[in-house]
Structures are given as structure tokens and as C-alpha cells.
Motif scaffolding. Structure first.
Motif, short mmCIF file in Angstrom:
data_model
loop_
_atom_site.label_atom_id
_atom_site.label_comp_id
_atom_site.label_asym_id
_atom_site.label_seq_id
_atom_site.Cartn_x
_atom_site.Cartn_y
_atom_site.Cartn_z
N UNK A 152 4.07 10.93 -7.33
CA UNK A 152 2.70 10.54 -7.00
C UNK A 152 2.42 10.88 -5.53
N UNK A 153 1.83 12.03 -5.31
CA UNK A 153 1.55 12.48 -3.94
C UNK A 153 0.55 11.57 -3.24
N UNK A 154 -0.32 10.94 -4.00
CA UNK A 154 -1.34 10.08 -3.39
C UNK A 154 -0.73 8.93 -2.60
N UNK A 155 0.52 8.55 -2.94
CA UNK A 155 1.17 7.44 -2.24
C UNK A 155 1.52 7.81 -0.80
N UNK A 156 1.50 9.10 -0.49
CA UNK A 156 1.79 9.54 0.87
C UNK A 156 0.64 9.26 1.82
N UNK A 157 -0.56 9.07 1.28
CA UNK A 157 -1.74 8.82 2.10
C UNK A 157 -1.93 7.32 2.30
N UNK A 158 -2.11 6.93 3.56
CA UNK A 158 -2.28 5.53 3.92
C UNK A 158 -3.62 5.37 4.62
N UNK A 159 -4.40 4.32 4.27
CA UNK A 159 -5.68 4.11 4.96
C UNK A 159 -5.52 4.01 6.46
N UNK A 160 -6.45 4.60 7.19
CA UNK A 160 -6.40 4.62 8.65
C UNK A 160 -6.27 3.22 9.23
N UNK A 161 -6.99 2.25 8.64
CA UNK A 161 -6.95 0.88 9.14
C UNK A 161 -5.54 0.31 9.10
N UNK A 162 -4.80 0.62 8.03
CA UNK A 162 -3.42 0.13 7.91
C UNK A 162 -2.51 0.74 8.97
N UNK A 163 -2.70 2.03 9.23
CA UNK A 163 -1.88 2.71 10.24
C UNK A 163 -2.13 2.11 11.61
#
Length: 211
Positions: free
Chosen positions: A17-28
Motif C-alpha cells: 500500500x503505497x498510500x501509507x507512505x504519505x503522511x498529512x502535513x499537520x501530523x509531520x
């Protein structure tokens, strides 16, 4: 057998699941903390500015000046680590100073999960790192010239590794820098200014302020 192996491998790749590599900016942003570089002339308020950041504040002090500002923040949780170390002849032992930076930063990243780290100053940290590299890596004296420009790689790497652990931590970070003039390609001094920290430090932080 080669076809079956290749087919199984392609099926496994499809399942990832490649989508799991993307994290919302707010969380970062919440996980990283704010990283700021600030430089300017002596006495303009760099350290005082750094102490306005969220507490608890942990200051790695090379200039023995942070305690002076305690009167401006009497109720704030401010902890100061003096990383200044004299050698046998009474002069600053820059290798030991850098090793103190290593120990304190490692402790902070392992044990502190909120607040602010202040490196006061980043210019001194880079200077200590250069001496550390020349002596510990290349067995030279602090004043010796490196043989090639490629020799700066291990020294820069030691600095960047130390800084990286703070950059990727949840702690806020403020690095102060001493002011110096830029020089052009011919070695002539210009009217432009820069900080005397390692040249890529500004790219590592979120914001660089000149005050």
C-alpha cells in the motif's frame, strides 16, 4: 521456476500500500517541532529570542551568556548545559567541547519529547566539529590544512549527523549564529552577510532569521 518467482514477486509488489507512505502535513509538523536558525551582531537579542520558545528549554551554551537572561524569564523552565571546556593549558579544548555536544544531544533526543533545544551558538559547534575532525579523524592539529577538499566530507558528515537527530525529533530547535561578511570568488569582502555556521545549516532548518 524463474517465472513463478517473478510472478510471486510481482503479486507482492501489488499488495504493498503505497498510500501509507504519505503522511498529512499537520501530523509531520506536530512530530517535528519548529526548527529555526537565527544570526546577527553580538547583543542584538539572539539568545533572548531563543528563550521565548516553548518550555522546557534546554540550552547548549558555548558562550556562558544564557544565564544572564534568566531574569527576563523567572518562571520559565530553562536548563543550561555548559559545553565550554578548558584544556590543560587553559585554552578551550574544542574536541572535548564537541564530544560534550554529542553526549548532550544524544541524551536529549533519547529522553526529552517536548520543549525546545537551543544551540548557542551553532558557529561554535561547527568550529568544534572542525577541530574534532582534524584531530580525531585525520590525526592533524586543529590549525592544519586538510590535504584535499574531499577531506571535508567526514567532518561535515559528523556535524550533519549530530544536527539531523534534532531536526527529525519532536523538539523545537533554535540555532544561533555569529555574523560574518561574505567574500566573492576573488576573495574580496562584500557587503553581504552570512552566519558562521556550517554552510548547509540554513537548508536543514525551517526558517532563517537575521536580527
Amino acid at each position: 521456476m524463474g517465472w513463478i518467482y517473478g510472478e510471486l514477486k510481482s503479486v507482492e509488489e501489488k499488495k504493498e500500500d503505497i498510500s501509507s507512505l504519505f503522511v498529512p502535513l499537520q501530523e509531520i509538523a506536530q512530530k517535528r517541532g519548529l526548527k529555526v536558525g537565527v544570526y546577527g551582531d553580538p547583543g542584538v537579542g539572539k539568545t533572548r529570542f531563543a528563550l521565548t520558545f516553548p518550555e522546557p528549554i534546554y540550552v547548549l551554551d558555548t558562550e556562558k551568556g544564557s544565564d544572564f537572561f534568566g531574569k527576563y524569564f523567572p518562571d520559565k523552565k530553562i536548563h543550561i548545559a555548559d559545553v565550554y571546556q578548558k584544556g590543560k593549558e587553559g585554552e578551550k579544548d574544542e574536541v572535548v567541547c564537541f564530544e560534550k555536544f554529542q553526549k548532550t544531544i544524544n541524551w536529549l533526543t533519547e529522553n526529552v519529547k517536548e520543549g525546545t533545544v537551543v544551540i548557542d551558538s551553532g558557529s561554535d559547534l561547527w568550529k568544534f566539529c572542525q577541530s574534532y575532525g582534524k584531530i580525531k579523524i585525520f590525526n592533524l592539529s586543529p590549525l592544519a590544512r586538510l590535504k584535499t577538499r574531499w577531506d571535508w566530507g567526514p567532518i561535515t558528515n559528523a556535524y550533519e549527523q549530530l544536527l539531523s537527530s534534532l531536526i527529525h525529533s519532536p523538539l523545537n530547535l533554535v540555532i544561533t549564529g555569529k555574523l560574518s561578511n561574505k567574500f566573492d570568488s576573488s576573495g574580496k569582502e562584500t557587503e553581504e552577510t552570512q552566519s558562521r555556521w556550517q554552510k548547509d545549516t540554513g537548508f536543514a532548518v525551517d526558517i532563517v532569521l537575521i536580527i
